[in-house]
Every structure is written in structure tokens, then in C-alpha cells.
Design a protein around this motif. Structure first.
Motif, PDB file in Angstrom:
ATOM      1  N   TRP A   1      -2.253   0.768  -4.427  1.00  0.00           N
ATOM      2  CA  TRP A   1      -1.544  -0.515  -4.430  1.00  0.00           C
ATOM      3  C   TRP A   1      -0.494  -0.560  -5.544  1.00  0.00           C
ATOM      4  O   TRP A   1       0.360  -1.445  -5.540  1.00  0.00           O
ATOM      5  CB  TRP A   1      -2.533  -1.666  -4.621  1.00  0.00           C
ATOM      6  CG  TRP A   1      -3.697  -1.579  -3.697  1.00  0.00           C
ATOM      7  CD1 TRP A   1      -4.976  -1.218  -4.025  1.00  0.00           C
ATOM      8  CD2 TRP A   1      -3.707  -1.818  -2.290  1.00  0.00           C
ATOM      9  NE1 TRP A   1      -5.768  -1.222  -2.908  1.00  0.00           N
ATOM     10  CE2 TRP A   1      -5.021  -1.592  -1.822  1.00  0.00           C
ATOM     11  CE3 TRP A   1      -2.734  -2.205  -1.367  1.00  0.00           C
ATOM     12  CZ2 TRP A   1      -5.385  -1.739  -0.482  1.00  0.00           C
ATOM     13  CZ3 TRP A   1      -3.088  -2.350  -0.035  1.00  0.00           C
ATOM     14  CH2 TRP A   1      -4.398  -2.119   0.389  1.00  0.00           C
TER      15      TRP A   1
ATOM     16  N   TYR B   1      -8.897   3.101   2.321  1.00  0.00           N
ATOM     17  CA  TYR B   1      -8.160   1.845   2.158  1.00  0.00           C
ATOM     18  C   TYR B   1      -7.575   1.344   3.467  1.00  0.00           C
ATOM     19  O   TYR B   1      -7.173   0.187   3.562  1.00  0.00           O
ATOM     20  CB  TYR B   1      -7.025   2.021   1.144  1.00  0.00           C
ATOM     21  CG  TYR B   1      -7.494   2.279  -0.261  1.00  0.00           C
ATOM     22  CD1 TYR B   1      -7.858   1.228  -1.106  1.00  0.00           C
ATOM     23  CD2 TYR B   1      -7.572   3.578  -0.758  1.00  0.00           C
ATOM     24  CE1 TYR B   1      -8.292   1.478  -2.400  1.00  0.00           C
ATOM     25  CE2 TYR B   1      -8.003   3.830  -2.051  1.00  0.00           C
ATOM     26  CZ  TYR B   1      -8.355   2.775  -2.873  1.00  0.00           C
ATOM     27  OH  TYR B   1      -8.784   3.011  -4.155  1.00  0.00           O
TER      28      TYR B   1
ATOM     29  N   GLU C   1      -0.307  -5.022   2.923  1.00  0.00           N
ATOM     30  CA  GLU C   1      -1.731  -5.312   3.140  1.00  0.00           C
ATOM     31  C   GLU C   1      -1.898  -6.370   4.232  1.00  0.00           C
ATOM     32  O   GLU C   1      -1.217  -7.400   4.246  1.00  0.00           O
ATOM     33  CB  GLU C   1      -2.355  -5.808   1.824  1.00  0.00           C
ATOM     34  CG  GLU C   1      -3.860  -5.890   1.841  1.00  0.00           C
ATOM     35  CD  GLU C   1      -4.400  -7.217   2.355  1.00  0.00           C
ATOM     36  OE1 GLU C   1      -5.524  -7.235   2.880  1.00  0.00           O
ATOM     37  OE2 GLU C   1      -3.684  -8.233   2.234  1.00  0.00           O
TER      38      GLU C   1
ATOM     39  N   HIS D   1      -3.741  -1.017  -9.570  1.00  0.00           N
ATOM     40  CA  HIS D   1      -4.310   0.327  -9.626  1.00  0.00           C
ATOM     41  C   HIS D   1      -4.310   0.949  -8.232  1.00  0.00           C
ATOM     42  O   HIS D   1      -4.052   0.284  -7.232  1.00  0.00           O
ATOM     43  CB  HIS D   1      -5.748   0.289 -10.176  1.00  0.00           C
ATOM     44  CG  HIS D   1      -6.669  -0.518  -9.320  1.00  0.00           C
ATOM     45  ND1 HIS D   1      -6.702  -1.891  -9.352  1.00  0.00           N
ATOM     46  CD2 HIS D   1      -7.585  -0.146  -8.375  1.00  0.00           C
ATOM     47  CE1 HIS D   1      -7.596  -2.332  -8.498  1.00  0.00           C
ATOM     48  NE2 HIS D   1      -8.147  -1.296  -7.881  1.00  0.00           N
TER      49      HIS D   1
ATOM     50  N   ASP E   1      -6.902  -4.666   1.329  1.00  0.00           N
ATOM     51  CA  ASP E   1      -7.174  -4.737  -0.103  1.00  0.00           C
ATOM     52  C   ASP E   1      -8.474  -5.499  -0.311  1.00  0.00           C
ATOM     53  O   ASP E   1      -8.486  -6.725  -0.308  1.00  0.00           O
ATOM     54  CB  ASP E   1      -6.016  -5.435  -0.814  1.00  0.00           C
ATOM     55  CG  ASP E   1      -6.272  -5.629  -2.313  1.00  0.00           C
ATOM     56  OD1 ASP E   1      -7.154  -4.927  -2.844  1.00  0.00           O
ATOM     57  OD2 ASP E   1      -5.593  -6.469  -2.925  1.00  0.00           O
ATOM     58  N   THR E   2      -9.554  -4.768  -0.488  1.00  0.00           N
ATOM     59  CA  THR E   2     -10.866  -5.408  -0.692  1.00  0.00           C
ATOM     60  C   THR E   2     -11.191  -5.531  -2.174  1.00  0.00           C
ATOM     61  O   THR E   2     -12.277  -5.991  -2.528  1.00  0.00           O
ATOM     62  CB  THR E   2     -11.964  -4.576  -0.002  1.00  0.00           C
ATOM     63  OG1 THR E   2     -11.948  -3.243  -0.545  1.00  0.00           O
ATOM     64  CG2 THR E   2     -11.726  -4.516   1.499  1.00  0.00           C
ATOM     65  N   GLU E   3     -10.234  -5.133  -3.037  1.00  0.00           N
ATOM     66  CA  GLU E   3     -10.523  -5.110  -4.470  1.00  0.00           C
ATOM     67  C   GLU E   3      -9.751  -6.161  -5.257  1.00  0.00           C
ATOM     68  O   GLU E   3      -9.782  -6.178  -6.481  1.00  0.00           O
ATOM     69  CB  GLU E   3     -10.185  -3.717  -5.026  1.00  0.00           C
ATOM     70  CG  GLU E   3     -10.935  -2.596  -4.328  1.00  0.00           C
ATOM     71  CD  GLU E   3     -10.380  -1.233  -4.721  1.00  0.00           C
ATOM     72  OE1 GLU E   3      -9.187  -1.163  -5.108  1.00  0.00           O
ATOM     73  OE2 GLU E   3     -11.123  -0.249  -4.655  1.00  0.00           O
ATOM     74  N   ASN E   4      -9.040  -7.048  -4.536  1.00  0.00           N
ATOM     75  CA  ASN E   4      -8.231  -8.062  -5.217  1.00  0.00           C
ATOM     76  C   ASN E   4      -7.299  -7.451  -6.258  1.00  0.00           C
ATOM     77  O   ASN E   4      -7.321  -7.831  -7.426  1.00  0.00           O
ATOM     78  CB  ASN E   4      -9.116  -9.096  -5.923  1.00  0.00           C
ATOM     79  CG  ASN E   4      -9.394 -10.294  -5.057  1.00  0.00           C
ATOM     80  OD1 ASN E   4      -8.681 -10.539  -4.097  1.00  0.00           O
ATOM     81  ND2 ASN E   4     -10.442 -11.006  -5.383  1.00  0.00           N
ATOM     82  N   SER E   5      -6.496  -6.521  -5.840  1.00  0.00           N
ATOM     83  CA  SER E   5      -5.685  -5.756  -6.792  1.00  0.00           C
ATOM     84  C   SER E   5      -4.295  -6.339  -7.018  1.00  0.00           C
ATOM     85  O   SER E   5      -3.450  -5.714  -7.656  1.00  0.00           O
ATOM     86  CB  SER E   5      -5.558  -4.309  -6.310  1.00  0.00           C
ATOM     87  OG  SER E   5      -4.861  -4.267  -5.084  1.00  0.00           O
TER      88      SER E   5
ATOM     89  N   TYR F   1       0.851  -1.186   0.000  1.00  0.00           N
ATOM     90  CA  TYR F   1       0.000   0.000   0.000  1.00  0.00           C
ATOM     91  C   TYR F   1       0.890   1.240   0.000  1.00  0.00           C
ATOM     92  O   TYR F   1       1.701   1.424   0.909  1.00  0.00           O
ATOM     93  CB  TYR F   1      -0.910  -0.033   1.236  1.00  0.00           C
ATOM     94  CG  TYR F   1      -1.645   1.251   1.532  1.00  0.00           C
ATOM     95  CD1 TYR F   1      -2.793   1.594   0.826  1.00  0.00           C
ATOM     96  CD2 TYR F   1      -1.178   2.117   2.520  1.00  0.00           C
ATOM     97  CE1 TYR F   1      -3.465   2.776   1.114  1.00  0.00           C
ATOM     98  CE2 TYR F   1      -1.854   3.289   2.812  1.00  0.00           C
ATOM     99  CZ  TYR F   1      -2.995   3.615   2.096  1.00  0.00           C
ATOM    100  OH  TYR F   1      -3.662   4.784   2.372  1.00  0.00           O
TER     101      TYR F   1
ATOM    102  N   LYS G   1     -13.568   0.406   8.954  1.00  0.00           N
ATOM    103  CA  LYS G   1     -13.215   0.946   7.643  1.00  0.00           C
ATOM    104  C   LYS G   1     -13.591   2.412   7.597  1.00  0.00           C
ATOM    105  O   LYS G   1     -14.672   2.807   8.017  1.00  0.00           O
ATOM    106  CB  LYS G   1     -13.940   0.181   6.540  1.00  0.00           C
ATOM    107  CG  LYS G   1     -13.407   0.482   5.142  1.00  0.00           C
ATOM    108  CD  LYS G   1     -13.945  -0.517   4.141  1.00  0.00           C
ATOM    109  CE  LYS G   1     -13.428  -0.241   2.736  1.00  0.00           C
ATOM    110  NZ  LYS G   1     -11.980  -0.374   2.623  1.00  0.00           N
TER     111      LYS G   1
END
Length: 508
Positions: free
Chosen positions: A457, A479, A376, A454, A422-426, A370, A486
Motif C-alpha cells: 500500500w 492482498y 483498494e 506499509h 486492505d484488511t489492515e487499515n493501512s 495497491y 482471499k
């Protein structure tokens, strides 16, 4: 076994660790901290490497700290001068007394119950184990193994009757006057060793599998010396720093956008340096500029040694070592009394420490970074990494500033735990060290944390962009979870372009 608690524990007393400690003293003056250092002296890289000619591969006006000017006109400083600069910085900022030497950190475990890190360290002087706890942990260990460098197993190595010396383990009493030397490699270490050793050796051969892009750079900056005569030291430093950052960014960006044009430019510069007597195939890489790091040649000393006949280059593959040297696949024999495998680094994260969170090991290769500072899922921790395309310290400075901003933000809000989620699987393919195609990065792909595809990250390797992100963007950006909750992204305050730009180039 005693236990000692600090607000912040820093692992490593090299350029990054001393920088982080200085920023803490300046920006978080009420925080207690300690630096745990395995060696008996500070300096990190600049204390470890002792080979002839050891120097910076980046200009000192950007490699120096943003809060303490590098004085003098020397652009590429020798290792002893850099170590002295780091030592004087530690002294001046009163951080030297916080260093605990001869401590090899063995374990680091975060407890969500206690909301702190617990570290065990072996005192290599006494053999005893010491225990430390801390609210925040900052890894400043660099990214390579201090115990050993990378060296391939060469066929027939045991047959060689001379000496084999790795640059990372240079013996103080090595005598090479009048000797035939072969340096294996084409990176910064080889580029430094060859002309330096050629001053005393009977002949030095640089044996490379493939060439590297080279750039001659004068060791003294006459413009800066002129500025220092008429301006205050800090202002002269900032102007020179701004100029050098701009030039470095320009060369890198043009290399990525117009690789063919920049290739012609770099090769044209080399052609003028070496003249018509040297075969340009030894200087013509098979990759684009900045797919791997550009190597700086101080005062063109390598080219001078080649033209004088004190050194030569062989571009070939090794078939095997022999009793008297190296036989190449072309059939050529390179005679040698000393062989130096300048074959690169062995990558190691956090000095070999395998951190745990609530007893479970953190597998770094499965983690995304991050803002290139935090990992993360790992609470209250940061890793200070520099750049791979410009001076390391530019990033180390602003990453340290970010850690201080985070700590101060949490204090103001009464928060105790910060963890990037990381909740967006980046998770992406590139490592934390970026997309460089260097062998040492490829070899370590299974040990390095990743960067994402993106957002925060993804590592930009762009100093101006990182200044905006790390110095100015809100801490609460949606994030990071604080105390398990959160947060919503805070609204961006319109700052325009000039503030981050001027801060990056001129601000301390």
C-alpha cells in the motif's frame, strides 16, 4: 444506443495509454481492447500543450518506452518530437487502429453480477451516447484537468489592458515580438517559456513568489551519440538508460539523506552559471532539494537570457494587477503587454470520471492504492501513474507490465474478478503522488487516493524496488481476492539482487 464489449478498455491515448496498449499487444496478444480518447489526436499532454519551447522535463532515454528506443542524441525533446515518437510507437505496434477519438467517458460502473465494467461515453462529434463494457478497465488519463489549468484570482485582473494567456490555452496566433512579457511562476513551464520568449520579446520577467531548484542539462548527449555509432541502437539505448536512471536515483537519494550538502551542490552549480551580476536570492529556495521537483534548464538557456539582459527575475508577491502590468507588494511596478500565469495544474483523477462499484460512487480520497496501480476495493481496474521524482514512463511501463501479468495469471487460473483488499487499515496521509510539497498536490489533497503506511500500500518512488515488486513478486500475495476468495501469499522464490537490478537497468 449500441453496446460494445472488449476484454480491456483503456481511457486515454497519451504516453501511458499508448504504452499500456503496446504492452497488451506484446504480452496479452489474444485480448481485445480499445482506447477511448476525448481529443481528436493521440499524445495527451504533448498534443494539448502548444506554448513556445514546450519540451520534456525528463531525459528522453528514461522518458522513452522500455521496449522502443529513443534514437538520436537529443536529451530534452520538444513537444512535437515527443508526440511523433508516441505516434510512431502506436503505429509500429499496431495499436492506432484501436483508438476511438472524440469520446468523453461520462460514467464507469462495475457490476458484480455481470462481472464487468459498463461505461457510457459522449461522442463529442455527433453528440450521441455510446456504451461499452469490459472485463478490465485501465485509467491512463494522467492527473490533471485538460479543460483548464490552475489560476488564482488576481486582484485587479479586470483592470489590465493587455493580454492574459494561460499556457494550457495558448493561442496559435499570439504575437509577442517586441512586447513586454511577465511570466508568473517558477516551475517547469515558466523555466521553459522565459528564455524561449526572450528571443523575440523586448523583455521577459519571471515573477516568482519563491525560487525553485534548477539544474542545467545539455540538450545533446555526446556520449550516447558515440555509443550509437559503434553499438546497435537498442543496446546503446539500454546503456544510456541505465546510466541516467542511476544518476537520477543517486541525486534523489542523496538529496533526501544529505539535504544540506546537496543544497550547496545545486546552488554552487547555479552560481557558476549566473555569475556575480545576478542576486542569488532568486535561486535559493526555502525548502530542501526534492521537497518539490527539480527543474531542468536546457543548455542553461535561462541563465543565458538573464546574463544577456533579455530576461530578469522578480521574487516578490503580487499586490494587484494594474492597467499596464503588475504592482508588487514591495511597491515595484512590472510593466507588461502580455501576462502569462504559469501557475500550475488543476488536479483531476480519471479525467473527471467518478467510478462506481455496484452503483456506489468510489470516493478516491478515502481509498488506498495497491502497488500504486490498483485502488483498494475496486475490481478489475488499474490506474497507470508515473513517478514524480524521475521519468514518468519508467513507472508507467512496469505498471502496465503488472496489469498484463495479472490478466494472464487470471486466465491461467480461470479467474474472473481480482480486487485488492486492505484488511489492515493501512490508510496513510500521503497521496498517490507521494510526499512532494508542491502547491498543485496540496490543493488536490481532497481528490487524490492515498498510499498506505506499509507493504504494497506504500508507494516507494524507487524504480529498482518497483521493478522487483511489479515484475517479479508473486501475483497472489495475500492482498488480492480472486473471485471473492482471499488467497495465501505464495512463497518468494530466491532471486537474489542481481536479477531485478539488471532487469531494471538493462531489461526491456
Amino acid at each position: 444506443m449500441s453496446e460494445q464489449h472488449f476484454d480491456v478498455l483503456i481511457i486515454g491515448a497519451g504516453v501511458s495509454g499508448i504504452g499500456m496498449a503496446c504492452h497488451l499487444k506484446r504480452e496479452c496478444p489474444g485480448k481485445s481492447f480499445a482506447i477511448l480518447e476525448r481529443r481528436q489526436s493521440l499524445g495527451g499532454t504533448w498534443d494539448l500543450f502548444r506554448y513556445p519551447g514546450i519540451r520534456s522535463d525528463s531525459d528522453m532515454f528514461t522518458f522513452g518506452y522500455n521496449f522502443r528506443p529513443w534514437t538520436g542524441g537529443k536529451v530534452l525533446a520538444d513537444g512535437a518530437s515527443i508526440k511523433n515518437y508516441v505516434h510512431e510507437t502506436a503505429k509500429e505496434n499496431d495499436v492506432e487502429r484501436h483508438i476511438r477519438y472524440s469520446l468523453a467517458v461520462k460514467t464507469a460502473d462495475w457490476s458484480s453480477v455481470d462481472k464487468c465494467w459498463k461505461l457510457t461515453a459522449e461522442n463529442e462529434g455527433t453528440g450521441k451516447t455510446e456504451t461499452y463494457t469490459a472485463s478490465f478497465l485501465v485509467g491512463c488519463t494522467g492527473y490533471y484537468n485538460y479543460d483548464q489549468g490552475y489560476k488564482p484570482d488576481f486582484p485587479g485582473e479586470a483592470d489590465f489592458k493587455g493580454q492574459i494567456v494561460h499556457p494550457q490555452h495558448w493561442p496559435e496566433d499570439l504575437e509577442y515580438t517586441g512586447k513586454k512579457v511577465v511570466v508568473i511562476g517558477s516551475g517547469a513551464t515558466a523555466i521553459t517559456l522565459v528564455p524561449t520568449m526572450a528571443e523575440k520579446a523586448s523583455h521577459v520577467t519571471m515573477l516568482q513568489r519563491s525560487p525553485t531548484y534548477l539544474m542545467p542539462l545539455p540538450s545533446t548527449d555526446k556520449v550516447t551519440l558515440g555509443l550509437q555509432k559503434v553499438l546497435p541502437a537498442k543496446l546503446a539505448y539500454r546503456i544510456t538508460r541505465a546510466r541516467n536512471i542511476s544518476i537520477s536515483r543517486f541525486l534523489y537519494q542523496r538529496s533526501r539523506k544529505s539535504p544540506k550538502a546537496m543544497r550547496r551542490l545545486f546552488l554552487g552549480i547555479i552560481k557558476r552559471q549566473v555569475g556575480d551580476q545576478t542576486d542569488m536570492r532568486h535561486f535559493t529556495p526555502d525548502y530542501d532539494p526534492w521537497d518539490q521537483r527539480l527543474c531542468v534548464v536546457k543548455d542553461g538557456d535561462l541563465f543565458g537570457a538573464l546574463k544577456a539582459g533579455r530576461a530578469s527575475i522578480a521574487t516578490d508577491h503580487i499586490e494587484r494587477f494594474t492597467e499596464t502590468g503588475i504592482r508588487l507588494k514591495s511597491g515595484e511596478q512590472l510593466d507588461a503587454d502580455i501576462i502569462i500565469p504559469a501557475t500550475g495544474l488543476d488536479i483531476q483523477m480519471l479525467g473527471g470520471i467518478k467510478p462506481k462499484v455496484n452503483g456506489r460512487e468510489v470516493v478516491l480520497k478515502d481509498k488506498v492504492v495497491y502497488k500504486n496501480v490498483m485502488v483498494e476495493g475496486v475490481p478489475n481496474a488499474g490506474m497507470i501513474f508515473g513517478y514524480t521524482n524521475i521519468s514518468w514512463t519508467l513507472k508507467a511501463d512496469i505498471a502496465s507490465e503488472y496489469m498484463c501479468r495479472l490478466i494472464n495469471h487470471m486466465d491461467r487460473r480461470g479467474l474472473r474478478v481480482a480486487v485488492a483488499k486492505d484488511t489492515e487499515n493501512s490508510l496513510g496521509e500521503d497521496t498517490v503522488l507521494g510526499s512532494l510539497d508542491a502547491g498543485y498536490i496540496k490543493r488536490a489533497a481532497d481528490r487524490l487516493p492515498r498510499q498506505g503506511t506499509h507493504g504494497p500500500w506504500k508507494s516507494s518512488q524507487n524504480y529498482l524496488e518497483d521493478v522487483k515488486i511489479l515484475r517479479f513478486d508473486p501475483i497472489e500475495d495475500g492482498y488480492i481476492e480472486f473471485d471473492g476468495k482471499k488467497t495465501k501469499a505464495q512463497g518468494q522464490q530466491p532471486r537474489g539482487f542481481f536479477r531485478p537490478l539488471s532487469s531494471a537497468l538493462f531489461g526491456a
